[in-house]
Design a protein around this motif. Structure first.
Motif, PDB file in Angstrom:
ATOM      1  N   ARG A  34       0.817  -1.220   0.000  1.00 53.17           N
ATOM      2  CA  ARG A  34       0.000   0.000   0.000  1.00 53.17           C
ATOM      3  C   ARG A  34       0.852   1.272   0.000  1.00 53.17           C
ATOM      4  NH1 ARG A  34      -3.301   2.843   4.303  1.00 53.17           N
ATOM      5  NH2 ARG A  34      -2.058   1.626   5.761  1.00 53.17           N
ATOM      6  N   VAL A  37       2.427   1.923  -3.396  1.00 52.40           N
ATOM      7  CA  VAL A  37       1.474   2.508  -4.346  1.00 52.40           C
ATOM      8  C   VAL A  37       1.357   4.011  -4.098  1.00 52.40           C
ATOM      9  CG1 VAL A  37      -0.946   2.561  -5.073  1.00 52.40           C
ATOM     10  CG2 VAL A  37       0.181   0.368  -4.646  1.00 52.40           C
ATOM     11  N   PHE A 201      -2.430   4.168 -11.715  1.00 55.06           N
ATOM     12  CA  PHE A 201      -2.764   4.521 -10.333  1.00 55.06           C
ATOM     13  C   PHE A 201      -3.589   5.800 -10.254  1.00 55.06           C
ATOM     14  CE2 PHE A 201       1.204   1.992  -9.235  1.00 55.06           C
ATOM     15  CZ  PHE A 201       0.480   0.899  -8.800  1.00 55.06           C
ATOM     16  N   ASN A 204      -7.106   5.278 -11.019  1.00 60.04           N
ATOM     17  CA  ASN A 204      -7.803   4.532  -9.962  1.00 60.04           C
ATOM     18  C   ASN A 204      -7.706   5.222  -8.603  1.00 60.04           C
ATOM     19  OD1 ASN A 204      -8.708   1.605 -10.947  1.00 60.04           O
ATOM     20  ND2 ASN A 204      -6.830   2.146 -12.039  1.00 60.04           N
ATOM     21  N   ILE A 208      -8.031   3.695  -4.643  1.00 60.83           N
ATOM     22  CA  ILE A 208      -6.794   3.516  -3.884  1.00 60.83           C
ATOM     23  C   ILE A 208      -6.798   4.277  -2.561  1.00 60.83           C
ATOM     24  CG2 ILE A 208      -4.312   4.070  -3.942  1.00 60.83           C
ATOM     25  CD1 ILE A 208      -4.405   3.332  -6.945  1.00 60.83           C
ATOM     26  N   TYR A 213      -8.426   0.127   1.714  1.00 60.55           N
ATOM     27  CA  TYR A 213      -7.716  -0.276   0.492  1.00 60.55           C
ATOM     28  C   TYR A 213      -6.618  -1.298   0.780  1.00 60.55           C
ATOM     29  CZ  TYR A 213      -4.261   0.032  -3.284  1.00 60.55           C
ATOM     30  OH  TYR A 213      -3.351  -0.264  -4.267  1.00 60.55           O
ATOM     31  N   PRO A 215      -3.945  -3.442  -1.831  1.00 61.43           N
ATOM     32  CA  PRO A 215      -3.567  -3.548  -3.243  1.00 61.43           C
ATOM     33  C   PRO A 215      -3.994  -4.872  -3.873  1.00 61.43           C
ATOM     34  CG  PRO A 215      -1.769  -2.610  -1.980  1.00 61.43           C
ATOM     35  CD  PRO A 215      -2.794  -3.073  -0.986  1.00 61.43           C
ATOM     36  N   SER A 216      -4.491  -4.779  -5.085  1.00 63.00           N
ATOM     37  CA  SER A 216      -4.841  -5.968  -5.858  1.00 63.00           C
ATOM     38  C   SER A 216      -3.586  -6.531  -6.516  1.00 63.00           C
ATOM     39  CB  SER A 216      -5.866  -5.604  -6.932  1.00 63.00           C
ATOM     40  OG  SER A 216      -5.274  -4.723  -7.888  1.00 63.00           O
ATOM     41  N   ASP A 219      -2.435  -4.116  -9.049  1.00 62.73           N
ATOM     42  CA  ASP A 219      -1.728  -2.992  -8.428  1.00 62.73           C
ATOM     43  C   ASP A 219      -0.265  -3.352  -8.160  1.00 62.73           C
ATOM     44  OD1 ASP A 219      -4.074  -1.548  -8.415  1.00 62.73           O
ATOM     45  OD2 ASP A 219      -4.533  -1.947  -6.306  1.00 62.73           O
ATOM     46  N   HIS A 222       1.830  -3.430 -11.203  1.00 68.99           N
ATOM     47  CA  HIS A 222       2.075  -2.105 -11.779  1.00 68.99           C
ATOM     48  C   HIS A 222       3.084  -1.283 -10.976  1.00 68.99           C
ATOM     49  CE1 HIS A 222      -1.492  -2.672 -14.370  1.00 68.99           C
ATOM     50  NE2 HIS A 222      -1.002  -1.678 -15.085  1.00 68.99           N
TER      51      HIS A 222
END
Length: 408
Positions: A34, A37, A201, A204, A208, A213, A215-216, A219, A222
Motif C-alpha cells: 500500500r 502505491v 494509479f 484509480n 486507492i 484499500y 492492493p490488488s 496494483d 504495476h
C-alpha cells in the motif's frame, strides 16, 4: 538470475514467478504494498507539477501575475524553457488546486525515507530504493530474519498513515488535476516521462485512497520499486511430477550496482535477461548520452561473453512489447532515436523484429559456447501470457540443466 538494466521489468517478472509458484505469499504481502502505491502516486504528481512549473513559472503567484523566480518543489523557473516564452501565467483552472497538491507531494521524501529505511543513493537522487526485507521497515509487529533489518520490526508507519489521510482528503483535487486537458496533453506529448504505472494509479485514485484499500494483484504488478543489491527468492516448482527448489535472484540494474552481480554468476543455472524494447526513445539516467537500447545490447554482450556464466542457460525476454506498440501507434518514430533503423516501416512487427535480430546477432557473435538462446516477446503486466512463458522457460531450463549433469 534476472538481469537487465534498471526499469527493464526484472522485479515485475519476479512477482509473476511469485504469483505462479507461491501465490499465497503474495497474498500475505498485499497490505505491505500500500505505501509503495502511495509513493508511486506522489512521484507522478510531483513530476507533472514540476513540468507545469517549468513551463509556466511558479504557481505560487496570483493568477495572471508575472511568475516569480521561486518554483514548486524547487524546479527551475519557466524562463529557462523556450517553449514557455509565450505563456506568462499559470493556467487559471489549475491554480486553485496547487495548495492541496503541494501539501500532498511535500510528503514524498518522508515516505521514501520510511520505505527505504533511510537508504540514500549516490548523486542525491530521490525516490524509494529498497534492499531485501524492505517489508519489515513498514511492518510494526513482524520480525524478519535478515541481519540488516533486525531492529526494524518496531518502526512506526506514521508517515504512511499520514500520506493515506492526505490522499483521501485530496482525491477530488487529484482527479481534477489528472483529468485536466493540459495535464493530459503534457503526458500525450511525452513532455513528462511518467513511469508506466503512473496513469494506472491516477486513473484509480478514488479506489486507492479508501481507508480499507488493499492492493490488488494488478496494483502490485504495476508498482515500480528500485532494487538495491541482490535479492533472493525461493520457489518450489513441479516439472513432470518432480519437485525442484528454485532460487531466483533479482538485482539492481543501475550501472553503479552491476558489480554486485558477479559473485552470483558461477553458481547460476540460468540467466533471464530482460531488454525493454519500449525504451528506444529513452536515455540512461546515469549517462544521458547513452540510449537505453544501446545499453541493453552492451550489457547483453558482456553476459554472453562472461566465462563464469559458460554453463548457464540463456533466456532473452524482449520486454514491454505492449508499451512499444502504444508508442509506435502514437506516432513516435524509431529512426529519430536510432539512426540505424533507417527508413524501415514504423510498425510493431518491423520494429520488434529489428530489435530481436540485433540481440540474436550479438549472441551468435559473442557466445563462444554456442548455447541455445531462448527468446520471447513479453509484456509483464499480462498475467496469462507471462505465466505461460514462465512455464515454458522453466521446463527448458530444467531440461538443459539435467542434460548438463547427465540426468536427462
Amino acid at each position: 538470475m534476472l538481469l537487465g538494466q534498471a526499469e527493464s521489468g526484472k522485479s515485475t517478472l519476479q512477482k509473476q514467478f511469485q504469483l505462479y509458484y507461491a501465490s499465497h505469499s503474495l497474498d500475505r504481502e498485499k497490505p505491505l504494498w500500500r505505501p509503495i502505491v502511495y509513493s508511486n502516486i506522489l512521484k507522478a504528481l510531483r513530476m507533472l507539477m514540476d513540468e507545469l512549473d517549468r513551463r509556466y513559472g511558479s504557481g505560487t503567484s496570483s493568477p495572471g501575475s508575472t511568475p516569480g523566480t521561486s518554483s514548486i518543489l524547487g524546479s527551475s523557473p519557466a524562463s529557462s524553457d523556450p517553449l514557455s516564452s509565450a505563456e506568462s501565467a499559470y493556467p487559471l483552472e489549475l491554480f486553485p488546486l496547487l495548495p492541496t497538491l503541494q501539501s500532498v507531494v511535500a510528503q514524498e521524501d518522508a515516505l521514501a525515507s520510511e520505505l527505504s529505511g533511510g537508504v540514500k543513493v549516490s548523486g542525491g537522487r530521490s525516490g524509494v530504493y529498497v534492499r531485501a526485507g524492505w517489508q519489515a521497515l513498514i511492518t510494526p509487529n513482524r520480525a524478519w530474519p535478515l541481519t540488516d533489518i533486525r531492529d526494524a520490526a518496531n518502526r512506526p508507519t506514521a508517515v504512511t498513515n499520514q500520506v493515506a489521510g492526505s490522499l483521501l482528503q485530496a482525491q477530488g483535487v487529484i482527479a481534477q488535476f489528472w483529468t485536466h486537458p493540459l495535464v493530459r496533453q503534457l503526458v500525450a506529448s511525452q513532455r513528462v516521462r511518467l513511469e508506466e504505472p503512473a496513469a494506472f494509479f491516477l486513473d484509480n485514485i478514488h479506489r486507492i485512497v479508501q481507508a480499507d484499500y488493499s492492493p490488488s494483484t494488478d496494483d502490485i504488478l504495476h508498482v515500480r520499486l528500485q532494487t538495491l543489491g541482490v535479492t533472493e527468492h525461493s520457489f518450489d516448482i513441479d516439472i513432470g511430477g518432480v519437485r525442484f527448489n528454485w532460487l531466483l535472484y533479482d538485482v539492481g540494474g543501475a550501472r553503479g550496482q552491476r558489480h554486485a552481480w558477479v559473485p552470483y554468476f558461477e553458481d547460476a543455472t540460468a540467466i533471464i535477461f530482460l531488454a525493454p524494447m519500449s525504451a528506444f526513445d529513452q536515455y540512461l539516467e546515469e549517462d544521458p548520452r547513452t540510449n537505453r537500447i544501446d545499453d541493453s545490447l552492451q550489457l547483453f554482450t558482456t553476459i554472453c561473453q562472461n566465462k563464469l556464466l559458460a554453463k548457464a542457460a540463456l533466456v532473452l525476454m524482449l520486454n514491454k512489447a505492449d508499451l512499444l506498440r502504444k508508442k509506435l501507434e502514437a506516432g513516435i518514430r524509431v529512426r529519430k532515436y536510432i539512426s540505424s533503423y533507417g527508413d524501415r516501416p514504423n510498425t510493431y512487427d518491423e520494429v520488434s523484429e529489428y530489435f530481436r535480430a540485433h540481440f540474436i546477432q550479438t549472441h551468435r557473435r559473442k557466445d563462444v559456447w554456442h548455447r541455445v538462446l531462448y527468446t520471447h516477446f513479453t509484456s509483464m503486466l499480462d498475467i496469462k501470457a507471462t505465466q505461460s512463458i514462465i512455464i515454458s522457460v522453466g521446463e527448458a531450463i530444467m531440461r538443459q540443466h539435467l542434460a548438463s549433469v547427465g540426468l536427462s
